[in-house]
Every structure is written in C-alpha cells, then in structure tokens.
Scaffold this motif. Structure first.
Motif, short mmCIF file in Angstrom:
data_model
loop_
_atom_site.label_atom_id
_atom_site.label_comp_id
_atom_site.label_asym_id
_atom_site.label_seq_id
_atom_site.Cartn_x
_atom_site.Cartn_y
_atom_site.Cartn_z
N GLY A 65 46.88 51.16 45.19
CA GLY A 65 47.59 50.35 46.16
C GLY A 65 46.69 49.40 46.93
O GLY A 65 47.18 48.42 47.51
N GLU A 66 45.39 49.66 46.93
CA GLU A 66 44.46 48.79 47.64
C GLU A 66 43.89 47.69 46.76
O GLU A 66 43.22 46.78 47.25
CB GLU A 66 43.30 49.63 48.20
CG GLU A 66 43.73 50.71 49.18
CD GLU A 66 42.53 51.49 49.70
OE1 GLU A 66 41.39 51.03 49.53
OE2 GLU A 66 42.73 52.56 50.28
N TRP A 67 44.11 47.76 45.45
CA TRP A 67 43.43 46.85 44.54
C TRP A 67 43.81 45.39 44.79
O TRP A 67 42.95 44.50 44.72
CB TRP A 67 43.73 47.24 43.10
CG TRP A 67 43.05 48.53 42.70
CD1 TRP A 67 42.12 49.21 43.44
CD2 TRP A 67 43.24 49.28 41.50
NE1 TRP A 67 41.71 50.35 42.77
CE2 TRP A 67 42.39 50.42 41.57
CE3 TRP A 67 44.03 49.11 40.38
CZ2 TRP A 67 42.33 51.36 40.56
CZ3 TRP A 67 43.97 50.06 39.36
CH2 TRP A 67 43.13 51.17 39.44
N GLY A 68 45.09 45.11 45.04
CA GLY A 68 45.51 43.73 45.23
C GLY A 68 44.85 43.08 46.43
O GLY A 68 44.20 42.02 46.30
N PRO A 69 44.99 43.66 47.64
CA PRO A 69 44.33 43.07 48.81
C PRO A 69 42.82 43.00 48.67
O PRO A 69 42.20 42.03 49.10
CB PRO A 69 44.74 44.00 49.96
CG PRO A 69 46.01 44.65 49.50
CD PRO A 69 45.87 44.79 48.01
N VAL A 70 42.20 44.03 48.07
CA VAL A 70 40.75 44.01 47.89
C VAL A 70 40.35 42.88 46.95
O VAL A 70 39.36 42.17 47.19
CB VAL A 70 40.26 45.37 47.36
CG1 VAL A 70 38.82 45.27 46.87
CG2 VAL A 70 40.36 46.43 48.45
N ALA A 71 41.10 42.68 45.86
CA ALA A 71 40.79 41.61 44.92
C ALA A 71 40.84 40.24 45.61
O ALA A 71 39.95 39.40 45.42
CB ALA A 71 41.76 41.65 43.74
N ASP A 72 41.87 40.02 46.41
CA ASP A 72 41.98 38.74 47.13
C ASP A 72 40.80 38.54 48.07
O ASP A 72 40.23 37.45 48.16
CB ASP A 72 43.28 38.70 47.92
CG ASP A 72 44.52 38.67 47.03
OD1 ASP A 72 44.39 38.28 45.84
OD2 ASP A 72 45.60 39.05 47.51
N GLN A 73 40.42 39.60 48.77
CA GLN A 73 39.34 39.49 49.74
C GLN A 73 38.00 39.26 49.05
O GLN A 73 37.18 38.45 49.49
CB GLN A 73 39.29 40.75 50.60
CG GLN A 73 38.40 40.62 51.83
CD GLN A 73 38.51 41.82 52.74
OE1 GLN A 73 39.12 42.83 52.37
NE2 GLN A 73 37.93 41.74 53.91
N LEU A 74 37.75 39.95 47.94
CA LEU A 74 36.50 39.79 47.23
C LEU A 74 36.37 38.38 46.66
O LEU A 74 35.30 37.75 46.75
CB LEU A 74 36.38 40.83 46.11
CG LEU A 74 36.15 42.27 46.55
CD1 LEU A 74 36.16 43.18 45.32
CD2 LEU A 74 34.83 42.42 47.28
N ALA A 75 37.43 37.89 46.04
CA ALA A 75 37.37 36.55 45.46
C ALA A 75 37.11 35.50 46.53
O ALA A 75 36.27 34.61 46.36
CB ALA A 75 38.68 36.26 44.71
N ASP A 76 37.81 35.62 47.64
CA ASP A 76 37.62 34.65 48.72
C ASP A 76 36.21 34.73 49.29
O ASP A 76 35.58 33.71 49.57
CB ASP A 76 38.65 34.91 49.82
CG ASP A 76 38.50 33.95 50.99
OD1 ASP A 76 38.81 32.76 50.81
OD2 ASP A 76 38.05 34.38 52.07
N ALA A 123 43.16 36.68 41.28
CA ALA A 123 42.69 36.23 42.60
C ALA A 123 41.69 35.09 42.45
O ALA A 123 41.73 34.12 43.22
CB ALA A 123 42.07 37.39 43.36
N CYS A 124 40.80 35.18 41.48
CA CYS A 124 39.83 34.10 41.25
C CYS A 124 40.55 32.84 40.75
O CYS A 124 40.24 31.72 41.18
CB CYS A 124 38.76 34.54 40.26
SG CYS A 124 37.69 35.87 40.85
N GLY A 125 41.50 33.03 39.84
CA GLY A 125 42.25 31.89 39.33
C GLY A 125 43.03 31.18 40.43
O GLY A 125 43.18 29.95 40.40
N ALA A 126 43.54 31.93 41.40
CA ALA A 126 44.27 31.32 42.50
C ALA A 126 43.38 30.41 43.34
O ALA A 126 43.87 29.52 44.04
CB ALA A 126 44.89 32.40 43.39
N LEU A 127 42.08 30.63 43.27
CA LEU A 127 41.12 29.78 43.99
C LEU A 127 40.53 28.72 43.06
O LEU A 127 39.54 28.07 43.40
CB LEU A 127 39.99 30.64 44.56
CG LEU A 127 40.42 31.69 45.60
CD1 LEU A 127 39.24 32.57 45.99
CD2 LEU A 127 41.02 31.01 46.82
N ASP A 128 41.13 28.54 41.88
CA ASP A 128 40.70 27.55 40.89
C ASP A 128 39.29 27.79 40.38
O ASP A 128 38.54 26.85 40.08
CB ASP A 128 40.80 26.13 41.47
CG ASP A 128 42.24 25.72 41.76
OD1 ASP A 128 43.13 26.13 40.99
OD2 ASP A 128 42.48 25.02 42.76
#
Length: 459
Positions: A65-76, A123-128
């Motif tokens: 359940g934490e993977w999505g938010p963690v992925a977004d935070q790491l990529a950013d 998450a990385c793709g969302a940041l191009d």
C-alpha cells in the motif's frame, strides 16, 4: 536484453562502458560502496552516453500500500535533485534488491516486487524521464522488468557475475575503490544492542543518569557545566579507545564496547542531547582524533537501547559527519539515514544528509568548526546551517524528511507534525517497571528541542 551503454565518468575522466543488464547489476555495489540489501536504488543518467549522475537509496516498504506514494516521492526527489546539481536527467535506471526470506530462490521476490517496479516506471514517466532499465537482484540472480525476451532474460533469471571478474571490478580495484560488505553489515555496527543482559544493564544506567542530567540540561545556568563534563568524559573515552590497536570491524566493535562502562556511556549519550555540546564534539573530525571519535560515536549509538532509541540521533549524526569529513561517503549516508530513522525531525542530520547527497565539499563546515574551536566557543548555528544547506542562498525549499504511511482515505501526504511543547507521545502505564523511562525520554526530547530556553527549533 536491452542493448545500451552507460558510462561511469564525466568527459575528460577515465570512463567505463557498461553493456546491458548483467554489467549494470555487477556495477551496483561499486556505485553505492556496499551491497544494498532490501533496497530500491535509482540512478540518474545524463547525455547520449548515459553518464551516471545522482543516485538515491531507500529501504523497500514492506506494505504494498505504500509503494505508490513512495514511488512518486522517489522519482520527484531524484529528478529535482539532479536538476539542482547536473541538470535534468535523460533517463533513470532502477534496482530492486531483496533476497527471498528462506533463500529458496529469487523468482518469488522478483514477482512480488513487479508492481513496485511498474509504479516506479510510471512515476518517472509522469515526469517525462524514461526508465532505461529496471532490474531485480535477488539470491545471486538478476531479472529485467523491461525486457520481454525470455531467450536472454529467462524466467529463472540470470546469475550474477563472480565477484572480481568484471570490467567494473577491475577498474574499481585499479582506482582503490572497495565494496565494504552489505548494507545490513554496515547498519549492524551502528544499531542498538540486542543481547538481553547487555540491554538491561545499559538501560538501567541510562535510567540512573537521566534524573540527574535532564533537569540540568533544561537549566540555562547548569547547561554549561553539563557540556564541560560531557566533553571532558568523551575526550577521556576517546583517549582510551585510541590507545588500542585497530582490528577488523566485528572485533573492533566488541573491543570498543568493553572499553566503555555503562554509566560512562549513559552520561555522554544524555549530554550530547544538548545541541551546542554536540556541535562542539563535531570539531573532532580530523586525523587520528577523527578515527577515535568515530569509534566512540559508533559505540554510543549501540548503547541507545530500549526507550532511549531516539537518543541515538546525536551519536549517529556525529558518526555520519566524521565519516563524510574523512572521505567515507557510503559510511556517512548509512549513519545519517539511521539517525533520521531514529528521529526524522533531527535537523543536523537532515542538513548533513542533504549536503552529502548534494556532493558538497565538507571543508566549508570543517573550517567553521575549526574557527569555533580556536576561539573556544560553540559554532554559530545559523552559520553552520548556511554552510550545509545548499538551498540557503538560492531561496529553494529546505529539505523535509518525512515518514510515508498509507492513508485509508486516500488523502494527501504530509510531513510529520511536531508535537506541542510538553505533549506526551505515549502515556506511561500505571505499574511500569521503569517509572523514569518515559519521563526521562520526554524531558530528554525537550532538552533536544530547546537547546536554549525559549528556542523551539529542533536541531
């Protein structure tokens, strides 16, 4: 297999070209300085040749359940950090490192982590920024999440190369770069004792020292006396440690533990909760003095047992600072990460961790500490923060460390809120065997928050 080249050096420097997932997997411990157990590692690539840039590591969250938010935070974090240092990355490489619980094979671990790898790629793709390769390393084998061709990436994975047999190993040996074991081994040198008898003895020593020291730390007139006593005792312990010959890590740690008594350790641990005392101790950062100090800070971190676990933030941060100051960046990152795990709001560890990851030169901070030591004064906190915080002069948002937890209502993720002065984290149960444990911990946290009476900034 995805055919691509990654270069480990800048233009004008010696470069090593890595071809394909096998050589990428082999290069990981040399990039990090250790074998990252139970970790997600992300590495930025720059330019047409894929030069390695910034990298970050985080323990793999146990709950999916934490993977999505963690992925977004790491990529950013990786993209924004790279933009500040070397420009926006052109691609990213992802490593997921986790062995199977029973050593039966890594395929189950690989399949379990597949959704996490996909979330990181998204998450990385969302940041191009595209993900060039995503690898799972488990039980001595590796799998590619990006290659669908079973002829080169079979279901059972491919074995990792034998240590010391690859181009990266040869280049690292030539350059004097050493892999210092696993992340688990490095963390074990800094984590609290677990032997019941030792934990009990040290916990009782801390309980005895707290009622006498904590009120004095909160008393403006007595704080100076406590600081002098703490530094004097720490110096005595350092001299005692320095007289012994260095030994291999496990033997050295056991020997250092025997050199320091429980009451001595308790007095220094509690005294270091005062930030000015801690900052003056940070001046022990060079030459033979630095090595003795590092051994002392490691020993004290191992003594922060039971309810005193949060007290480890001070010695762990000092250990991280000495490691960084003496050129051991992998050791510094491990110590500072553990300091933030012990106390996510510990500002000194936050700033050091960020400065180390930003690739700043520690000489500026060393100069600040030397000047304060020469004048016989405590380092100016604002000057220290200005030296360490790369955002100070650019108006950027300073670093905020936060714990990621799944929210049942899907709400926004927010940083950890500070408690009101005097607010208790946990109520002590009526009949607790150590009546001073919770109270001492509460008052010690107040001492760390209020380095000076009336100042509420956590340092």
């Amino acid at each position: 297999m995805n055919k691509h080249h990654e270069s480990t050096g800048r233009a004008g420097e010696q470069q090593i070209t890595l071809r394909g997932p096998a050589e990428l997997a082999d290069a990981l411990p040399y990039l990090m300085g250790f074998y990252p157990n139970d970790s997600v590692v992300m590495v930025a690539l720059h330019g047409g040749q894929g030069r390695f840039g910034g990298r970050l590591r985080l323990g793999i969250p146990q709950s999916p359940g934490e993977w999505g938010p963690v992925a977004d935070q790491l990529a950013d974090c990786l993209v924004s950090g790279s933009e500040r240092r070397e420009g926006r990355p052109d691609a990213i490489v992802i490593f997921l490192c986790q062995d199977s619980p029973d050593g039966s094979g890594g395929r189950m671990a690989m399949e379990r982590l597949r959704p996490f790898a996909q979330r990181l790629r998204t998450a990385c793709g969302a940041l191009d920024v595209p993900v060039l390769e995503a690898l799972c390393i488990s039980d001595g084998r590796y799998w590619s999440y990006c290659c669908p061709d079973t002829r080169c990436c079979p279901d059972q994975g491919n074995p990792l190369a034998m240590p010391g047999t690859t181009v990266m190993a040869a280049a690292a040996a030539y350059a004097g770069v050493h892999v210092r074991g696993t992340l688990r081994d490095m963390e074990a040198r800094l984590q609290p004792w677990r032997t019941p008898a030792a934990v009990t003895a040290q916990g009782e020593a801390l309980d005895r020292a707290a009622p006498a020291l904590i009120p004095r730390l909160l008393d403006e007139r007595a704080r100076g006396e406590v600081a002098a006593e703490t530094l004097r005792l720490a110096r005595t312990l350092m001299d005692r440690i320095e007289e012994t010959q260095p030994a291999p890590p496990p033997l050295a740690d056991a020997g250092d533990d025997q050199l320091i008594g429980s009451d001595e350790a308790a007095a220094v641990i509690l005294g270091l909760q005062d930030r000015e005392t801690r900052d003056r101790a940070a001046a022990w950062m060079e030459g033979a003095e630095a090595q003795a100090a590092l051994r002392l800070w490691r020993t004290l971190a191992r003594r922060c047992v039971g309810p005193y676990g949060e007290h480890a933030a001070a010695p762990l941060t000092l250990a991280g600072w000495v490691s960084w100051s003496t050129g051991d960046e992998p050791g510094a990152r491990v110590a500072l990460a553990l300091a933030l795990r012990a106390d996510p709001g510990y500002t000194f560890a936050q700033l050091l961790h960020r400065a180390c990851n930003e690739g700043l030169d520690p000489e500026a901070l060393r100069r600040c500490l030397r000047e304060a030591a020469d004048e016989g004064t405590s380092p100016d906190v604002r000057a220290v923060e200005a030296v360490m915080d790369p955002a100070t002069d650019r108006g950027a948002t300073p670093l905020r460390v936060r714990r990621v937890r799944p929210l049942p209502d899907g709400g926004r993720w927010r940083g950890r809120a500070h408690r009101r002065p005097g607010a208790e984290r946990v109520k002590a149960s009526p009949g607790a065997p150590r009546p001073w444990a919770s109270a001492a911990g509460r008052r010690s946290r107040e001492a760390r928050r209020y380095g000076r009476r009336g100042s509420r900034a956590r340092r």
